[in-house]
Design an enzyme around this catalytic site. Structure first.
Site, mmCIF file in Angstrom:
data_model
loop_
_atom_site.group_PDB
_atom_site.id
_atom_site.type_symbol
_atom_site.label_atom_id
_atom_site.label_comp_id
_atom_site.label_asym_id
_atom_site.label_seq_id
_atom_site.Cartn_x
_atom_site.Cartn_y
_atom_site.Cartn_z
ATOM 1 C CG ASP A 32 -17.402 25.988 25.007
ATOM 2 O OD1 ASP A 32 -18.581 26.215 25.311
ATOM 3 O OD2 ASP A 32 -16.457 26.111 25.790
ATOM 4 C CG HIS A 82 -11.497 19.793 28.882
ATOM 5 N ND1 HIS A 82 -11.290 19.402 30.179
ATOM 6 C CD2 HIS A 82 -12.618 20.538 28.867
ATOM 7 C CE1 HIS A 82 -12.270 19.881 30.913
ATOM 8 N NE2 HIS A 82 -13.086 20.572 30.160
HETATM 9 N N1 ACO Z 1 -5.693 24.966 19.806
HETATM 10 C C1 ACO Z 1 -4.377 24.815 19.552
HETATM 11 N N2 ACO Z 1 -3.505 24.441 20.486
HETATM 12 C C2 ACO Z 1 -3.965 24.190 21.718
HETATM 13 C C3 ACO Z 1 -5.311 24.306 22.032
HETATM 14 C C4 ACO Z 1 -6.200 24.696 21.024
HETATM 15 N N3 ACO Z 1 -7.503 24.843 21.268
HETATM 16 N N4 ACO Z 1 -5.497 23.975 23.323
HETATM 17 C C5 ACO Z 1 -4.300 23.672 23.804
HETATM 18 N N5 ACO Z 1 -3.357 23.799 22.840
HETATM 19 C C6 ACO Z 1 -1.931 23.563 22.966
HETATM 20 C C7 ACO Z 1 -1.288 24.770 23.614
HETATM 21 O O1 ACO Z 1 -0.893 25.729 22.666
HETATM 22 C C8 ACO Z 1 -0.140 24.139 24.348
HETATM 23 O O2 ACO Z 1 0.867 23.853 23.413
HETATM 24 P P1 ACO Z 1 2.418 24.011 23.802
HETATM 25 O O3 ACO Z 1 2.636 23.035 24.927
HETATM 26 O O4 ACO Z 1 3.126 23.679 22.552
HETATM 27 O O5 ACO Z 1 2.595 25.439 24.242
HETATM 28 C C9 ACO Z 1 -0.718 22.808 24.823
HETATM 29 O O6 ACO Z 1 -1.742 22.485 23.878
HETATM 30 C C10 ACO Z 1 -1.294 22.870 26.232
HETATM 31 O O7 ACO Z 1 -2.257 23.933 26.256
HETATM 32 P P2 ACO Z 1 -2.654 24.752 27.530
HETATM 33 O O8 ACO Z 1 -3.373 25.981 27.126
HETATM 34 O O9 ACO Z 1 -1.459 24.906 28.440
HETATM 35 O O10 ACO Z 1 -3.638 23.693 28.216
HETATM 36 P P3 ACO Z 1 -4.552 23.989 29.443
HETATM 37 O O11 ACO Z 1 -4.876 22.700 30.069
HETATM 38 O O12 ACO Z 1 -3.965 25.043 30.300
HETATM 39 O O13 ACO Z 1 -5.849 24.668 28.779
HETATM 40 C C11 ACO Z 1 -7.799 24.965 27.538
HETATM 41 C C12 ACO Z 1 -7.018 24.009 28.471
HETATM 42 C C13 ACO Z 1 -7.864 26.349 28.156
HETATM 43 C C14 ACO Z 1 -9.208 24.423 27.396
HETATM 44 C C15 ACO Z 1 -7.092 25.015 26.167
HETATM 45 O O14 ACO Z 1 -7.129 23.749 25.568
HETATM 46 C C16 ACO Z 1 -7.698 26.066 25.250
HETATM 47 O O15 ACO Z 1 -7.328 27.228 25.332
HETATM 48 N N6 ACO Z 1 -8.660 25.673 24.369
HETATM 49 C C17 ACO Z 1 -9.336 26.638 23.516
HETATM 50 C C18 ACO Z 1 -10.403 27.397 24.301
HETATM 51 C C19 ACO Z 1 -11.586 26.520 24.619
HETATM 52 O O16 ACO Z 1 -12.110 25.806 23.764
HETATM 53 N N7 ACO Z 1 -12.057 26.606 25.878
HETATM 54 C C20 ACO Z 1 -13.226 25.852 26.340
HETATM 55 C C21 ACO Z 1 -12.811 24.745 27.243
HETATM 56 S S1 ACO Z 1 -14.212 23.803 27.772
HETATM 57 C C22 ACO Z 1 -14.991 24.802 28.863
HETATM 58 O O17 ACO Z 1 -14.427 25.537 29.593
HETATM 59 C C23 ACO Z 1 -16.409 24.794 28.864
#
Ligand code: ACO
Length: 372
Positions: A308, A257
């Protein structure tokens, strides 16, 4: 210029609708834990729109207003029948139908606060009817007319299945609706506020927000979680499936998140519901798989589940089609979008940030016949 990728940590508005402080989510200062245990979704709608909990009379009035506004214009229902129905995702149908609602609302472009509030009621009331009607029409079934004597949660389930839901199903839906109702300046709410800050109308704001919610990094994640659980199939396959995904550096949907670093306070409620409902429906493997996934992802990536993750197995247990999970999110979140839209209008300023230009420097125009 300093660029903040993804606007992380940027405070772009003031709001009195909801807050996330120290991983605690409140609606107008009420902890969501209290609201989920004690309130009805209709009370939460009132709270978000009026910034106070309703009295009994105020709640009855809101329920009546919602019940009386739930029917859809025939033009919207006819619209569904013209879609290439087996190719259309319900979120796309919802986005189009909400936009279409504006065409049938003579007040669509009236911008006084009273007219905007009346439109908020209509949108909140009609969104579940749209989702349920589309879900039935695509299966060749007739839409089920909304019932005024049921709660918002029960009526929604009733319109989906044609049957009055069991109390436990109504309770689960009511809780899920409360938990998804608002979430500060998330991507879809920000989209709604950017849209109406141009003084565009409420329907445009909600249509834009639905588009933003649809993406798998936001509301679309719950459907993606269910796809993953279906692919895994059994708890024995979890370990290899998840570890391979992590090796390939793929994201595990339903985890991580932008704001919560230690855990999404909504997830624990959905986890409990998932455990209860999957046991009741004789499909405990969905809960067991989810717990195994959670254990691996939290220990390997230090990423806790978000709203989610467990909502997927909850909705599955309620017998809901998997591609309706994100539309259900929208049926709830529209309450928050509307609260933010009304708040934006109250003290509006155009939202217009800047971009740091990184393209080529000044170039001379070359006539087309001289280009190579
Ligand atoms: N699985 C594996 N790795 C992850 C995940 C995940 N679900 N989420 C983040 N990471 C990792 C990324 O790969 C990244 O790693 P790195 O630094 O080695 O490249 C690091 O954690 C940071 O991730 P970002 O995507 O840059 O974090 P951001 O704050 O931009 O994104 C988000 C947050 C979009 C929720 C992200 O965690 C994600 O894509 N999660 C999966 C999708 C999801 O569940 N979305 C629902 C969110 S809740 C909502 O909107 C209702």
């Amino acid at each position: 210029m300093t660029v903040t990728r993804g606007l992380e940590g940027v405070v772009a508005a003031t709001s009195s609708v909801s807050s996330i402080i120290n991983d605690t989510l409140t609606y107008v200062g009420y902890n969501i834990d209290d609201l989920t245990e004690n309130a009805s979704f209709e009370e939460v709608i009132y709270l978000l729109w009026h910034r106070k909990l309703p009295t009994n009379e105020q709640l009855i009035e809101l329920k009546q207003q919602l019940a009386k506004s739930a029917e859809l214009p025939q033009g919207v229902l006819d619209g569904f029948k013209s879609y290439p129905i087996d190719q259309v995702h319900p979120m796309a149908a919802l986005r189009t139908a909400v936009s279409q609602l504006a065409l049938f609302d003579p007040e669509a472009d009236q911008m006084d606060p009273e007219a905007n509030y009346r439109k908020a009621i209509r949108l909140q009331a009609k969104m579940p009817t749209i989702v349920a009607a589309f879900a039935r029409i695509r299966k060749g079934l007739e839409p089920v007319e909304p019932r005024e004597d049921l709660s918002f949660a029960a009526n929604f389930l009733y319109m989906l299945s044609g049957e009055k839901p069991a109390p436990i199903a109504e309770e689960a839906m009511n809780k899920a609706l409360i938990l998804h109702a608002d979430h500060e300046l998330n991507a879809s709410t920000f989209t709604a506020r950017v849209c109406v800050a141009t003084l565009s109308d409420v329907y445009s704001g909600i249509t834009a927000a639905i588009g933003a919610l649809k993406g798998p990094l936001h509301g679309g994640a719950n459907e993606a979680v269910m796809k993953m659980l279906t692919e895994i199939g059994t708890p024995d396959n979890v370990e290899s499936y998840i570890r391979e995904k992590l090796i390939r550096k793929e994201k595990i949907m339903g985890f991580g998140h932008r704001v919560y670093k230690y855990g999404d306070p909504r997830a624990k409620h959905l986890r409990l519901m998932s455990q209860k409902l999957t046991t009741l429906t004789g499909q405990p493997e969905y809960y067991d798989m989810s717990v195994k996934i959670e254990n691996i992802v939290t220990s390997e990536k230090k990423l806790p589940p978000n709203v989610d993750f467990y909502s997927a197995s909850v909705y599955h247990s309620l017998g809901i089609d998997h591609d309706l999970f994100t539309p259900i999110f929208a049926v709830s979140r529209v309450s928050g979008w509307l609260a933010h839209i009304l708040e934006q209008y109250e003290n509006n300023r155009l939202i217009r940030p800047r971009a740091e230009y990184v393209g080529p420097g000044m170039q001379e125009y070359v006539p087309i016949e001289k280009r190579i």
